[in-house]
Design an enzyme around this catalytic site. Sequence first.
Site, PDB file in Angstrom:
ATOM      1  N   HIS A  11     -11.292  -5.687   8.768  1.00 57.45           N
ATOM      2  CA  HIS A  11     -11.987  -5.465   7.504  1.00 57.45           C
ATOM      3  C   HIS A  11     -13.270  -4.651   7.686  1.00 57.45           C
ATOM      4  CE1 HIS A  11      -9.503  -9.035   6.749  1.00 57.45           C
ATOM      5  NE2 HIS A  11      -9.526  -8.713   5.471  1.00 57.45           N
ATOM      6  N   GLU A  21       0.815  -1.221   0.000  1.00 55.87           N
ATOM      7  CA  GLU A  21       0.000   0.000   0.000  1.00 55.87           C
ATOM      8  C   GLU A  21       0.843   1.263   0.000  1.00 55.87           C
ATOM      9  OE1 GLU A  21      -2.638  -3.278   1.294  1.00 55.87           O
ATOM     10  OE2 GLU A  21      -0.596  -2.659   1.846  1.00 55.87           O
TER      11      GLU A  21
END
Length: 667
Positions: A473, A406
Amino acid sequence: MKATNSSINFNYSIGNLDKSVLLSLYRNMLKPRLIEEKMLVLLRQGKISKWFSGIGQEAISVGVTMAMHSDEYILPMHRNLGVFTTRKIPLYRLFAQWQGKASGFTKGRDRSFHFGTQQYKIVGMISHLGPQLGVADGIALASKLKNKNQVTAVFTGEGGTSEGDFHEALNVASVWQLPVLFCIENNGYGLSTPTHEQYNCRDLADRGLGYGMESHIIDGNNILEVYTKVNALAEDIRRKPRPILVEFKTFRIRGHEEASGTKYVPEELITSWTTKDPLLNFEAFLKAETILTEELEADFKAEINKEINEHLKVANEEEDIKPNESEELSDVFQLIKNEYVNSNSGPKEIRFIDAISSSLKESMMQHEDLVIMGQDIAEYGGAFKITEGFMDQFGKERVRNTPICESAIIETAMGLSIAGIKSVVEMQFADFVSSGFNPVVNYLAKSYYRWKQNADVVIRMPCGGGVAAGPFHSQTNEAWFTKTPGLKVVYPAFPYDAKGLLNQAINDPNPVLFFEHKALYRSIRQEVPTDYYTLPFGKASVIKAGNDVTIVSYGAAVHWALETLDNNLDISADVIDLRTLQPLDLECIYTSVKKTGKAIILQEDSLFGGIASDISANIMEQCFKYLDAPVMRVASIETPIPFAAQLEQQYLPKNRFETALKTLLAY
């Protein structure tokens, strides 16, 4: 021809270099050396606050810069003054930068070499070191996409190679075969930490093998070796785009910065390396070859010292910056004209997820060089299938699968922006942005304020609970970013808003965090225009009108509020969907509160430190005399979001909102 003079500590090989090149190499090393000597005097006089000396390392900066074309980007570090001077930046601007004057590059907002300049194709570092490596990837990717046959050079130190950004950037560059020259200046110490405490391999160049990357070791104090080898490598990269890792062996004669000193360095080591001074050795060599005369040397020094003194005078005589709050605030974001595109088509009922996909597809057509990057977004279509079919329509160059890195991908997006290309980065889940937090809050957010370089980047953030996905998540982490000046934060609740706001986010030249609640993807439908349109930032939507209370919310929580009102038809409420959290439409909130006299803010994020707290504080400060009750906040409990459905239901504020609302109304 090789020098044989015993006072010269390098085997210089001129090859086919002519006299003018040799003298340019010498003069370009001499200039930063003389500037540095002057800066050390000014430092002792208290006229500059700090100095990171590159004395003894000039050959690397000068050799690399002279091997590059003037329209190719270089990303230097603290000890690379020779990059800036060889690119012929006016000295008064450098002096003004170091003194915090307005004619520097950052208007006194940053110091040292923490700046960039498009005019000279230089992108300076930030103190976190690592991000510039990924930014170089982005610039090189732009070059490759535009078929420019250019190379991008980026510097780091041996200490910086320990950072994760280094490894991510090399991996991305290798996988994508990007034309980047990764330059490691191995000068022996990361501040006071010696190399044997930094890494456990013989040579840092060995790491190239692990990334499937060509690598070289160059004597960083031998200017001819640096220039000729880098020149050959750069030419080869232009012909055959690919990354190359180069380790320059050198030494830091002075402290990390002057205040730190060099007591931690064995004296004999300094003495040994002092004999390898790149400038003095090359000077002796040129004199031995009768290329440089005493008279010419004196002329060079007089000319450079004259330039230094004249430009110092200009910088010294410039007035100190006068603080201007309005200017400071207006320079956080690049201004954008409020030109919005209205729809001319009939509506079609679609899901929230279809609105996101439609916006991306239309924006890809609207901006012909827009790049989308993310994990599994190409053939697979992304974790939520939002980009399914995109690769077939737009090609894999523009719809790019990324490695799981990322940080480097956000940095790559920044590099694309520097090179004039928009990009959208998909976080597979908003939670994963923590792995790229540094470049978001320290690079994207601050670049425009620091040196007028916008970050034309949208980061898509699938977020939120209600889907039993657990702590990694399901976060809704918008508060990490709403408090960071320089970032825009968008959080729609309906398909119509999602499409129009995402189109606007991609049009906006500033960095935008675009939150998409996963639980809304396939559960919420709405009629949405089928053609391209945009919606303005900073304009909340009053989706229900009433007189008893003002309900302020965003994202999935808006639907919880509406459901509560549907179950309590006797409650008359203004329901405000914020839509964007930065900028925030406070006037809409104030207008409603002044009418209803009561306010309750519902957010999915946990309570402490969330945006509801700031909204509540603003209401108390601006609307206190209109209030008939304290402002209430309803949010998730102060734990990470759990996995089990019954625990998640307890965590989320949905089932507590009705009780809180009725309590407020009864106050």
